[in-house]
Each structure stands twice: as C-alpha cells, then as structure tokens.
Design a protein around this motif. Sequence first.
Motif, PDB file in Angstrom:
ATOM      1  N   GLY A   1     -23.920  28.947  -6.800  1.00  0.00           N
ATOM      2  CA  GLY A   1     -24.583  29.011  -8.092  1.00  0.00           C
ATOM      3  C   GLY A   1     -23.730  28.584  -9.262  1.00  0.00           C
ATOM      4  N   HIS A   2     -22.561  29.173  -9.393  1.00  0.00           N
ATOM      5  CA  HIS A   2     -21.720  28.856 -10.544  1.00  0.00           C
ATOM      6  C   HIS A   2     -21.269  27.396 -10.530  1.00  0.00           C
ATOM      7  N   PHE A   3     -20.946  26.881  -9.364  1.00  0.00           N
ATOM      8  CA  PHE A   3     -20.502  25.487  -9.286  1.00  0.00           C
ATOM      9  C   PHE A   3     -21.615  24.537  -9.709  1.00  0.00           C
ATOM     10  N   VAL A   4     -22.817  24.772  -9.236  1.00  0.00           N
ATOM     11  CA  VAL A   4     -23.926  23.872  -9.530  1.00  0.00           C
ATOM     12  C   VAL A   4     -24.270  23.879 -11.015  1.00  0.00           C
ATOM     13  N   PHE A   5     -24.056  25.008 -11.682  1.00  0.00           N
ATOM     14  CA  PHE A   5     -24.334  25.110 -13.115  1.00  0.00           C
ATOM     15  C   PHE A   5     -23.091  24.825 -13.970  1.00  0.00           C
ATOM     16  N   ASN A   6     -21.990  24.393 -13.329  1.00  0.00           N
ATOM     17  CA  ASN A   6     -20.741  24.032 -14.013  1.00  0.00           C
ATOM     18  C   ASN A   6     -20.166  25.192 -14.823  1.00  0.00           C
ATOM     19  N   THR A   7     -20.325  26.404 -14.308  1.00  0.00           N
ATOM     20  CA  THR A   7     -19.761  27.579 -14.969  1.00  0.00           C
ATOM     21  C   THR A   7     -18.756  28.279 -14.055  1.00  0.00           C
ATOM     22  N   GLN A   8     -18.200  27.531 -13.106  1.00  0.00           N
ATOM     23  CA  GLN A   8     -17.292  28.100 -12.124  1.00  0.00           C
ATOM     24  C   GLN A   8     -15.890  28.293 -12.713  1.00  0.00           C
ATOM     25  N   ALA A   9     -15.201  29.302 -12.195  1.00  0.00           N
ATOM     26  CA  ALA A   9     -13.776  29.450 -12.488  1.00  0.00           C
ATOM     27  C   ALA A   9     -13.011  28.425 -11.647  1.00  0.00           C
ATOM     28  N   PRO A  10     -11.878  27.914 -12.151  1.00  0.00           N
ATOM     29  CA  PRO A  10     -11.252  28.221 -13.443  1.00  0.00           C
ATOM     30  C   PRO A  10     -11.736  27.339 -14.581  1.00  0.00           C
ATOM     31  N   ASP A  11     -12.719  26.456 -14.325  1.00  0.00           N
ATOM     32  CA  ASP A  11     -13.141  25.509 -15.358  1.00  0.00           C
ATOM     33  C   ASP A  11     -13.726  26.192 -16.583  1.00  0.00           C
ATOM     34  N   ILE A  12     -14.520  27.238 -16.374  1.00  0.00           N
ATOM     35  CA  ILE A  12     -15.151  27.866 -17.527  1.00  0.00           C
ATOM     36  C   ILE A  12     -14.103  28.499 -18.443  1.00  0.00           C
ATOM     37  N   GLY A  13     -13.067  29.091 -17.845  1.00  0.00           N
ATOM     38  CA  GLY A  13     -11.996  29.668 -18.664  1.00  0.00           C
ATOM     39  C   GLY A  13     -11.209  28.608 -19.402  1.00  0.00           C
ATOM     40  N   ASN A  14     -10.899  27.511 -18.716  1.00  0.00           N
ATOM     41  CA  ASN A  14     -10.179  26.415 -19.366  1.00  0.00           C
ATOM     42  C   ASN A  14     -11.017  25.777 -20.465  1.00  0.00           C
ATOM     43  N   THR A  15     -12.319  25.682 -20.239  1.00  0.00           N
ATOM     44  CA  THR A  15     -13.214  25.131 -21.258  1.00  0.00           C
ATOM     45  C   THR A  15     -13.181  25.971 -22.524  1.00  0.00           C
ATOM     46  N   GLU A  16     -13.311  27.291 -22.361  1.00  0.00           N
ATOM     47  CA  GLU A  16     -13.311  28.188 -23.518  1.00  0.00           C
ATOM     48  C   GLU A  16     -11.980  28.126 -24.254  1.00  0.00           C
ATOM     49  N   LEU A  17     -10.896  28.101 -23.487  1.00  0.00           N
ATOM     50  CA  LEU A  17      -9.554  28.061 -24.078  1.00  0.00           C
ATOM     51  C   LEU A  17      -9.342  26.773 -24.869  1.00  0.00           C
ATOM     52  N   MET A  18      -9.679  25.639 -24.263  1.00  0.00           N
ATOM     53  CA  MET A  18      -9.448  24.363 -24.913  1.00  0.00           C
ATOM     54  C   MET A  18     -10.374  24.160 -26.104  1.00  0.00           C
ATOM     55  N   HIS A  19     -11.591  24.650 -26.001  1.00  0.00           N
ATOM     56  CA  HIS A  19     -12.523  24.503 -27.114  1.00  0.00           C
ATOM     57  C   HIS A  19     -11.968  25.179 -28.369  1.00  0.00           C
ATOM     58  N   LYS A  20     -11.273  26.280 -28.180  1.00  0.00           N
ATOM     59  CA  LYS A  20     -10.778  27.045 -29.322  1.00  0.00           C
ATOM     60  C   LYS A  20      -9.402  26.601 -29.780  1.00  0.00           C
ATOM     61  N   TYR A  21      -8.532  26.157 -28.866  1.00  0.00           N
ATOM     62  CA  TYR A  21      -7.128  25.958 -29.227  1.00  0.00           C
ATOM     63  C   TYR A  21      -6.580  24.549 -29.008  1.00  0.00           C
ATOM     64  N   ALA A  22      -7.263  23.715 -28.242  1.00  0.00           N
ATOM     65  CA  ALA A  22      -6.710  22.389 -27.961  1.00  0.00           C
ATOM     66  C   ALA A  22      -6.879  21.463 -29.165  1.00  0.00           C
ATOM     67  N   PRO A  23      -5.900  20.594 -29.414  1.00  0.00           N
ATOM     68  CA  PRO A  23      -6.058  19.608 -30.481  1.00  0.00           C
ATOM     69  C   PRO A  23      -7.143  18.591 -30.132  1.00  0.00           C
ATOM     70  N   THR A  24      -7.582  17.862 -31.138  1.00  0.00           N
ATOM     71  CA  THR A  24      -8.728  16.960 -30.983  1.00  0.00           C
ATOM     72  C   THR A  24      -8.540  15.942 -29.869  1.00  0.00           C
ATOM     73  N   HIS A  25      -7.347  15.362 -29.773  1.00  0.00           N
ATOM     74  CA  HIS A  25      -7.158  14.306 -28.762  1.00  0.00           C
ATOM     75  C   HIS A  25      -7.267  14.853 -27.342  1.00  0.00           C
ATOM     76  N   LEU A  26      -6.854  16.110 -27.129  1.00  0.00           N
ATOM     77  CA  LEU A  26      -6.994  16.707 -25.795  1.00  0.00           C
ATOM     78  C   LEU A  26      -8.451  17.051 -25.501  1.00  0.00           C
ATOM     79  N   LYS A  27      -9.173  17.449 -26.530  1.00  0.00           N
ATOM     80  CA  LYS A  27     -10.596  17.728 -26.336  1.00  0.00           C
ATOM     81  C   LYS A  27     -11.345  16.464 -25.918  1.00  0.00           C
ATOM     82  N   GLU A  28     -11.019  15.364 -26.567  1.00  0.00           N
ATOM     83  CA  GLU A  28     -11.709  14.124 -26.255  1.00  0.00           C
ATOM     84  C   GLU A  28     -11.352  13.623 -24.860  1.00  0.00           C
ATOM     85  N   GLN A  29     -10.065  13.762 -24.490  1.00  0.00           N
ATOM     86  CA  GLN A  29      -9.606  13.212 -23.221  1.00  0.00           C
ATOM     87  C   GLN A  29      -9.959  14.094 -22.025  1.00  0.00           C
ATOM     88  N   TYR A  30      -9.888  15.409 -22.215  1.00  0.00           N
ATOM     89  CA  TYR A  30     -10.047  16.321 -21.074  1.00  0.00           C
ATOM     90  C   TYR A  30     -11.239  17.272 -21.189  1.00  0.00           C
TER      91      TYR A  30
END
Length: 404
Positions: free
Chosen positions: A89-118
């Motif tokens: 379930g989580h994989f198919v909806f793209n909410t699987q760990a560790p991606d969801i945690g990395n997504t939340e972390l990068m959305h809040k703290y990553a600089p713009t160029h890292l957001k665009e690239q990764y």
Amino acid sequence: MESLFVTERIKELLPKIKAFIESELYPLETPEYLAHDFSHVEPILQQKRQLVKKAGLWGLHLPEEDGGLNLTLCEFGQISEVLASSPFGHFVFNTQAPDIGNTELMHKYAPTHLKEQYLKPLMDGEIRSCFSMTEPEFAGSNPTRMGTMAVKDGDDYVINGHKWFTSSADGAAFAVVMAVTNPDAAPHKRASQIIVPMDTPGVKLVRNIPIMGHAGDSWASHAEMLYENVRVPQSNLIGTEGTGFLLAQERLGPGRIHHCMRFIGIAERSFDLMCRYAASREMEEGVMLGEKQFIQGFIAESRAEIDAARLLVLRTAKHIDERGAAAVRDEISMIKFFTANMMLRVIDRAIQTHGGLGMTSDVLLSYWYAHERAARIYDGADEVHKTALARGILKGYGLDTRKK
C-alpha cells in the motif's frame, strides 16, 4: 474510522483508498509475490502507481503547492493505517519509508537547487532515496557516537564511514547521510545531513543484510554501506552544519506517527484474517473454531488493544499538529513501544488461530511476522522509549534521573 478524529476530507478519502487497495493490491498478496524478492512484484506495482495518479490519490501527504492536500498529521495518520492493510500500500501511493521522511525533511530544510534536483523527482515517484545513519561499530541506541566523517576540502566534503541498515539503498538515487562535520562541538551538534548521489565514486553497497533469513532487494531491503573518500559539494548540505541530530529528531516525530499507524493497519488486517478464519473453520461437525473460548479470548483482547492503540496514536498526532513534536516527546515514546508490541501480539494470535496455515506464505501473517519483529528495535528500541517516558514522568514528581 475513528469518529473522534475524522474530518470531512478523511470521510471522502478513506473509502476511495480502501476500495483501491482491496481491488488492486489484495489480489497480489500471493505466495508468488510475498515469498520472492520485491523486484519480482515491482513492475506490477509501478503500473498500480499510475492508476493511483489517474484516480487523483497521488501525493496526498504533500503540501498544496506540490499537488497534495496539505493534510494534518492526524489526517494522514488515518490514511496510513488504511494503506498498511496491504504490504504494497505505502509503496504504491509513494508514501513509503524512508522516502516520505526524506521528502518532509527536504521540503522544509533543503536549499532550492537540491529541491529541484532531488526532491521533485522523489515526490513524482521517478526516483527513490535512502537514509544512512546507523553504524555497526556503534550502538544504535546512542546516535551521538558516530564514526562517519565529512571533512571539508575546498568546496567539497570528503566522506568516509561505514553504515548499515540503510533501508532501501538498493536502487536508490541518493542517500541522506549522517556524518560528523563538527567533531569538537557538543555531542548533539557534531553531525550534519548531506545528500550523496548513489553513483558517486566511493559509494559502495556491500550487501543487502539478510533479515530473518531473507536479504530482499530494491525498496524492500536494508543495506550495509561503505563511503570511501566520497566527494560531494558542500552545497549538498541539508539545513546547516551541526544540525543533523536536530533534523533527525524532527524527522522521527512525524515518522513515528507514520510507523505506529502502519502498525495499527497491519494489526487490523491480521485481526480481520483471524476473525474470518475463526468464523469459517470447522473443528468438528457443526462446530466452528470461533466457538472455542481460547479463540474468543484472542479476538476480544485484540479488538481492545487495537482500538486503544489507535486512540493513543491519533491523540498524539493531534497534539503534534497543535504543539509540535518537541512538546509531546513523552507521548511519542509511549506510542512507539505500545503500538509495536500490540501489533506483534495480534499477528501472533492470528497465526495461532490459523494453525499450520498461518506459518505458510498462503496468508499474509507469516510475512508480517518475519518483517515486523524489527518494529521493537528501529526508530529507538523499546527500552530506550520506556526509559525516556519514565524519566519524563518522574521529572514531574521532582526526580531528575539524568543527574547521576
């Protein structure tokens, strides 16, 4: 649904998600897919991901500006429970760990160029990521002890270290690596988080570590990693130097809600399987398994424990939404060990109810029994969370247990 925490958005979303999982994912829960490596079922799951997008259910956890619904943690927790009713379930909806945690972390703290690239391709499901923190040479329960170093050289960091249990590293596009950048600072201010592309020279995936006898592959794996003179730009830093532990804790607060609601989803599905089997398995002519008092005890205890855990976790999620994770540290510790143990008890009862069938790959239970025992270890072992909770309680009674 738990009526105390249901919102209008959840009333609309949950039936759609549940119907999708039952029609599209339950049929894949066969020995062919459960007993083989993840790569065996992954091509089919990628097709299911496209169906999720067409159904308008993709990226539900994301902010509105990224195509999501800006759900609260309490709202998404209820979705996470439903997604967990299937291992896919989580994989198919793209909410699987560790991606969801990395997504939340990068959305809040990553600089713009890292957001665009990764971050953007990660949110779109085009790539996967991993989180590289734990080291075999040091106790995972004390993350301030870390041997991986990131030393500045010109505009780069040069990283050397040995990691393991880097979940989902196999096939990931990049790792978020915890490394010491400030060795002379206070213990909790020594490490930083740095994005390292997996194809960088010096990055070596040593092995996928066998878990309960199965190493797995692709997303469903846990790797031992070596970083040998790995050179990345200093601009790959997430946040600021020395804030690695702060970011890790911020990542783990919501992450524990995700995990705990996933545990509840697994327990609820296991409970359903147990009850269905008890109601249909004939023990002797005209007598069903569910008429036996032992089984009735399993059912009653499981129902009470699942409901209690759900209320506890959703209350904690609501408090995090209102006050932030730091303000409810004790609650976060409590739900982690309470819910993980509850899940394992319910799975065990369901296996016992199924008898020999429960040990086979013909039903989900043996899969979860093997893969979820680690729930009492990762994200902080039970003993660490119990100690943290007890210390917080005793401090309210005037006893500071940290002074000794």
